[in-house]
Design a protein around this motif. Structure first.
Motif, PDB file in Angstrom:
ATOM      1  N   ASP A 187      20.041  58.219  -2.494  1.00  0.00           N
ATOM      2  CA  ASP A 187      20.591  58.275  -3.846  1.00  0.00           C
ATOM      3  C   ASP A 187      21.067  59.646  -4.279  1.00  0.00           C
ATOM      4  OD1 ASP A 187      20.205  55.487  -5.008  1.00  0.00           O
ATOM      5  OD2 ASP A 187      18.232  55.879  -4.173  1.00  0.00           O
ATOM      6  N   THR A 188      20.969  60.630  -3.395  1.00  0.00           N
ATOM      7  CA  THR A 188      21.470  61.972  -3.696  1.00  0.00           C
ATOM      8  C   THR A 188      22.211  62.492  -2.464  1.00  0.00           C
ATOM      9  OG1 THR A 188      19.534  63.145  -2.833  1.00  0.00           O
ATOM     10  CG2 THR A 188      19.428  62.399  -5.130  1.00  0.00           C
ATOM     11  N   PRO A 189      23.045  63.505  -2.631  1.00  0.00           N
ATOM     12  CA  PRO A 189      23.733  64.066  -1.462  1.00  0.00           C
ATOM     13  C   PRO A 189      22.782  64.499  -0.350  1.00  0.00           C
ATOM     14  CG  PRO A 189      24.821  64.818  -3.455  1.00  0.00           C
ATOM     15  CD  PRO A 189      23.585  64.076  -3.895  1.00  0.00           C
ATOM     16  N   ASP A 190      21.652  65.090  -0.699  1.00  0.00           N
ATOM     17  CA  ASP A 190      20.707  65.520   0.339  1.00  0.00           C
ATOM     18  C   ASP A 190      20.103  64.320   1.068  1.00  0.00           C
ATOM     19  OD1 ASP A 190      21.114  68.202  -0.058  1.00  0.00           O
ATOM     20  OD2 ASP A 190      19.360  68.482  -1.360  1.00  0.00           O
ATOM     21  N   GLU A 191      19.773  63.252   0.320  1.00  0.00           N
ATOM     22  CA  GLU A 191      19.245  62.057   0.965  1.00  0.00           C
ATOM     23  C   GLU A 191      20.302  61.418   1.862  1.00  0.00           C
ATOM     24  OE1 GLU A 191      15.980  60.653  -2.429  1.00  0.00           O
ATOM     25  OE2 GLU A 191      17.910  59.596  -2.243  1.00  0.00           O
ATOM     26  N   ILE A 192      21.543  61.465   1.427  1.00  0.00           N
ATOM     27  CA  ILE A 192      22.639  60.900   2.231  1.00  0.00           C
ATOM     28  C   ILE A 192      22.790  61.684   3.531  1.00  0.00           C
ATOM     29  CG2 ILE A 192      25.146  60.649   2.308  1.00  0.00           C
ATOM     30  CD1 ILE A 192      24.942  59.996  -0.748  1.00  0.00           C
ATOM     31  N   LYS A 193      22.749  63.004   3.455  1.00  0.00           N
ATOM     32  CA  LYS A 193      22.859  63.820   4.668  1.00  0.00           C
ATOM     33  C   LYS A 193      21.722  63.509   5.640  1.00  0.00           C
ATOM     34  CE  LYS A 193      25.140  67.703   2.341  1.00  0.00           C
ATOM     35  NZ  LYS A 193      24.986  69.122   1.892  1.00  0.00           N
ATOM     36  N   LYS A 194      20.524  63.356   5.125  1.00  0.00           N
ATOM     37  CA  LYS A 194      19.379  63.046   5.985  1.00  0.00           C
ATOM     38  C   LYS A 194      19.557  61.667   6.630  1.00  0.00           C
ATOM     39  CE  LYS A 194      14.317  62.838   6.044  1.00  0.00           C
ATOM     40  NZ  LYS A 194      13.069  63.025   5.240  1.00  0.00           N
ATOM     41  N   ALA A 195      20.084  60.719   5.868  1.00  0.00           N
ATOM     42  CA  ALA A 195      20.309  59.375   6.408  1.00  0.00           C
ATOM     43  C   ALA A 195      21.354  59.407   7.528  1.00  0.00           C
ATOM     44  CB  ALA A 195      20.750  58.440   5.295  1.00  0.00           C
ATOM     45  N   VAL A 196      22.412  60.207   7.352  1.00  0.00           N
ATOM     46  CA  VAL A 196      23.416  60.363   8.410  1.00  0.00           C
ATOM     47  C   VAL A 196      22.765  60.888   9.676  1.00  0.00           C
ATOM     48  CG1 VAL A 196      25.454  61.677   9.120  1.00  0.00           C
ATOM     49  CG2 VAL A 196      25.351  60.659   6.827  1.00  0.00           C
ATOM     50  N   ARG A 197      21.923  61.908   9.530  1.00  0.00           N
ATOM     51  CA  ARG A 197      21.260  62.504  10.694  1.00  0.00           C
ATOM     52  C   ARG A 197      20.325  61.510  11.373  1.00  0.00           C
ATOM     53  NH1 ARG A 197      19.815  67.775   7.107  1.00  0.00           N
ATOM     54  NH2 ARG A 197      21.931  68.675   7.021  1.00  0.00           N
ATOM     55  N   LYS A 198      19.636  60.698  10.584  1.00  0.00           N
ATOM     56  CA  LYS A 198      18.736  59.701  11.163  1.00  0.00           C
ATOM     57  C   LYS A 198      19.521  58.683  11.979  1.00  0.00           C
ATOM     58  CE  LYS A 198      15.191  56.269  10.028  1.00  0.00           C
ATOM     59  NZ  LYS A 198      14.371  55.646   8.955  1.00  0.00           N
ATOM     60  N   ASN A 199      20.634  58.229  11.457  1.00  0.00           N
ATOM     61  CA  ASN A 199      21.448  57.269  12.198  1.00  0.00           C
ATOM     62  C   ASN A 199      21.977  57.860  13.494  1.00  0.00           C
ATOM     63  OD1 ASN A 199      21.324  54.846  10.760  1.00  0.00           O
ATOM     64  ND2 ASN A 199      22.906  55.479   9.327  1.00  0.00           N
ATOM     65  N   ILE A 200      22.441  59.088  13.437  1.00  0.00           N
ATOM     66  CA  ILE A 200      22.945  59.740  14.650  1.00  0.00           C
ATOM     67  C   ILE A 200      21.828  59.865  15.676  1.00  0.00           C
ATOM     68  CG2 ILE A 200      23.873  61.899  15.576  1.00  0.00           C
ATOM     69  CD1 ILE A 200      25.398  62.202  12.902  1.00  0.00           C
ATOM     70  N   TYR A 201      20.644  60.217  15.234  1.00  0.00           N
ATOM     71  CA  TYR A 201      19.493  60.319  16.140  1.00  0.00           C
ATOM     72  C   TYR A 201      19.245  58.996  16.862  1.00  0.00           C
ATOM     73  CZ  TYR A 201      14.697  61.079  17.740  1.00  0.00           C
ATOM     74  OH  TYR A 201      13.562  61.200  18.514  1.00  0.00           O
ATOM     75  N   ASN A 202      19.486  57.898  16.156  1.00  0.00           N
ATOM     76  CA  ASN A 202      19.197  56.571  16.711  1.00  0.00           C
ATOM     77  C   ASN A 202      20.412  55.902  17.354  1.00  0.00           C
ATOM     78  OD1 ASN A 202      16.274  55.803  16.119  1.00  0.00           O
ATOM     79  ND2 ASN A 202      16.942  56.584  14.140  1.00  0.00           N
ATOM     80  N   GLY A 203      21.459  56.677  17.628  1.00  0.00           N
ATOM     81  CA  GLY A 203      22.548  56.157  18.440  1.00  0.00           C
ATOM     82  C   GLY A 203      23.843  55.844  17.730  1.00  0.00           C
ATOM     83  N   ALA A 204      23.950  56.120  16.435  1.00  0.00           N
ATOM     84  CA  ALA A 204      25.184  55.804  15.708  1.00  0.00           C
ATOM     85  C   ALA A 204      26.336  56.675  16.180  1.00  0.00           C
ATOM     86  CB  ALA A 204      24.980  55.981  14.214  1.00  0.00           C
ATOM     87  N   THR A 205      27.529  56.078  16.213  1.00  0.00           N
ATOM     88  CA  THR A 205      28.752  56.819  16.541  1.00  0.00           C
ATOM     89  C   THR A 205      29.760  56.757  15.402  1.00  0.00           C
ATOM     90  OG1 THR A 205      29.537  54.846  17.716  1.00  0.00           O
ATOM     91  CG2 THR A 205      28.515  56.581  19.033  1.00  0.00           C
ATOM     92  N   VAL A 206      29.410  56.053  14.339  1.00  0.00           N
ATOM     93  CA  VAL A 206      30.187  55.996  13.115  1.00  0.00           C
ATOM     94  C   VAL A 206      29.190  55.787  11.981  1.00  0.00           C
ATOM     95  CG1 VAL A 206      30.568  53.501  13.233  1.00  0.00           C
ATOM     96  CG2 VAL A 206      32.182  54.916  11.963  1.00  0.00           C
ATOM     97  N   ILE A 207      29.522  56.206  10.783  1.00  0.00           N
ATOM     98  CA  ILE A 207      28.605  56.082   9.647  1.00  0.00           C
ATOM     99  C   ILE A 207      29.175  55.083   8.647  1.00  0.00           C
ATOM    100  CG2 ILE A 207      27.508  57.292   7.720  1.00  0.00           C
ATOM    101  CD1 ILE A 207      26.445  58.058  10.533  1.00  0.00           C
TER     102      ILE A 207
END
Length: 416
Positions: A187-207
């Motif tokens: 719900d905030t820019p910082d939370e969004i950035k962390k969520a992007v990083r979590k997805n990338i860690y788990n194999g995401a190639t697009v957000i």
């Protein structure tokens, strides 16, 4: 011993240099760059990639010849919005029930079956857009890479980033966060950035993000995701229908809007100006009805999509093909159910050649793979399909796939 090693090295090099090519004789050939069919082309494939394309190319008698002289040969198709691990009962969508009753393992098993269906029907690349439990698709991708199963090249979004609640509704407080099985609350820019990083860690190639369902992201929120993803050379695509939610997505600089059912002409023009893609997921009447709509509502929604599709094409908004089907129609598999959306494209009178471009070169550009897939040219991956009838005359001819090659490997050849 040294002489033996030298001899073996020489033989290996000789065999490698003179390795057998695969030669495809294409009676009709789709030039995706120009949206035209060319006749009597030859495609030479070696080591998973296209070596040469043209007429009167020389090849060796020892090369493997595939005769598609009576077929229409196309680049492998792409669907930029799929959910391979999800399937809901016909006319009875219950997302929260799925969270509680279907494990990640079960979802992965379903996804492996649906992935193979896409490949067999000529879709050599798909964008898996989320709703796959705890990263089930990441393991499907690994299984394909290990050679355990066959499937398309998969661009993968991981868990969907959304305002609190994901896309759930009516969950009581005792079951708060059940939606986190498939969504990340941010719900905030910082939370969004962390969520992007979590997805990338788990194999995401697009957000992928969702806005407008349980809260509307500001343009700054979208930009936070775009900037973070850009560090990893990834793109952000956003589920939005229209209104303020879509305006903020456009201002925030995302690569695409998914759905965009309520986009107005001004928004479509802004998307064109920014080079932002529309992945329209243009459901047919049958698809809407399968989702549980009554006949009148399904008709009205389909008519609305025909209108939006016409306007987007007229304005020149970049478009990439996407389907978003999570309910299989009676007696049809996932891909057959998905291709019902072609009825909407035809009703909007979109030229078949352009529809093919949205499924090939345009889709590749959106996915960031346009230097390696989406067209049939030298140095591109040999993702090649053939259909029995001319798709320029009727786009539904893509349902007649009888040959599929992915990265030089023959997946399907009905003539053999």
């Amino acid at each position: 011993m040294k002489q033996t090693l030298i001899l073996l090295t020489f033989l290996f090099t000789f065999l490698l240099v003179n390795a057998q090519n695969t030669v495809i004789k294409a009676g009709h050939f789709f030039d995706a760059r120009n949206g035209k069919m060319l006749d009597n082309q030859i495609i030479i494939v070696k080591d998973g990639k296209i070596k040469a394309v043209g007429t009167n190319l020389k090849f060796n008698k020892t090369d493997s010849i595939i005769d598609l002289s009576d077929s229409w040969v196309l680049p492998g198709l792409m669907d930029c919005h799929v959910h391979i691990t999800a399937n809901f009962t016909y006319r009875n969508l219950q997302m929260e029930q799925m969270f509680a009753s279907e494990s990640t393992a079960l979802r992965a098993l379903r996804g492996s079956v649906v992935a193979k269906q896409f490949l067999d029907h000529g879709f050599t690349t798909i964008k898996e857009i989320g709703n796959d439990a705890n990263y089930a698709t990441a393991d499907i991708i690994k299984a394909i890479r290990y050679g355990w199963i066959q499937g398309p090249n998969i661009m993968y979004a991981g868990k969907i980033i959304a305002p609190y609640g994901g896309q759930s509704s009516g969950v009581n407080p005792e079951h708060e966060h059940i939606w986190n099985f498939e969504y990340i609350d941010a719900d905030t820019p910082d939370e969004i950035k962390k969520a992007v990083r979590k997805n990338i860690y788990n194999g995401a190639t697009v957000i992928k993000m969702v806005t407008g369902d349980n809260g509307i992201y500001n343009a700054e929120d979208i930009k936070a995701a775009v900037d973070e993803a850009k560090k990893y050379n990834m793109k952000v695509t956003v589920h939005a229908s229209g209104g303020l939610a879509a305006t903020n997505v456009i201002s925030g600089g995302a690569a695409a809007i998914e759905h965009g059912f309520g986009l107005n002409d001004e928004q479509l023009q802004l998307m064109k100006d920014k080079g932002m893609f529309l992945v329209g997921t243009d459901f047919s009447y049958d698809n809407w009805y399968a989702y549980g709509m009554d006949a009148a509502t399904a008709t009205a929604l389909n008519n609305s999509l025909v209108d939006r599709l016409k306007r987007a094409y007229k304005i020149g908004t970049p478009m990439a093909f996407g389907t978003d089907i999570i309910v299989d129609l009676p007696a049809l598999n996932r891909v057959q159910s998905s291709l019902k959306v072609l009825e909407t494209w035809k009703a909007a009178e979109i030229p078949a050649s352009y529809i093919l471009q949205t499924m090939t070169i345009n889709a590749a550009e959106l996915l960031g793979i346009d230097k390696e897939r989406g067209i049939l040219e030298a140095n591109y991956f040999a993702d090649i399909i053939a259909v029995k009838n001319n798709p320029i005359k009727d786009i539904e001819a893509i349902k007649t796939v009888h040959f599929v090659m992915k990265e030089g490997e023959i997946i399907r050849n009905d003539k053999e």
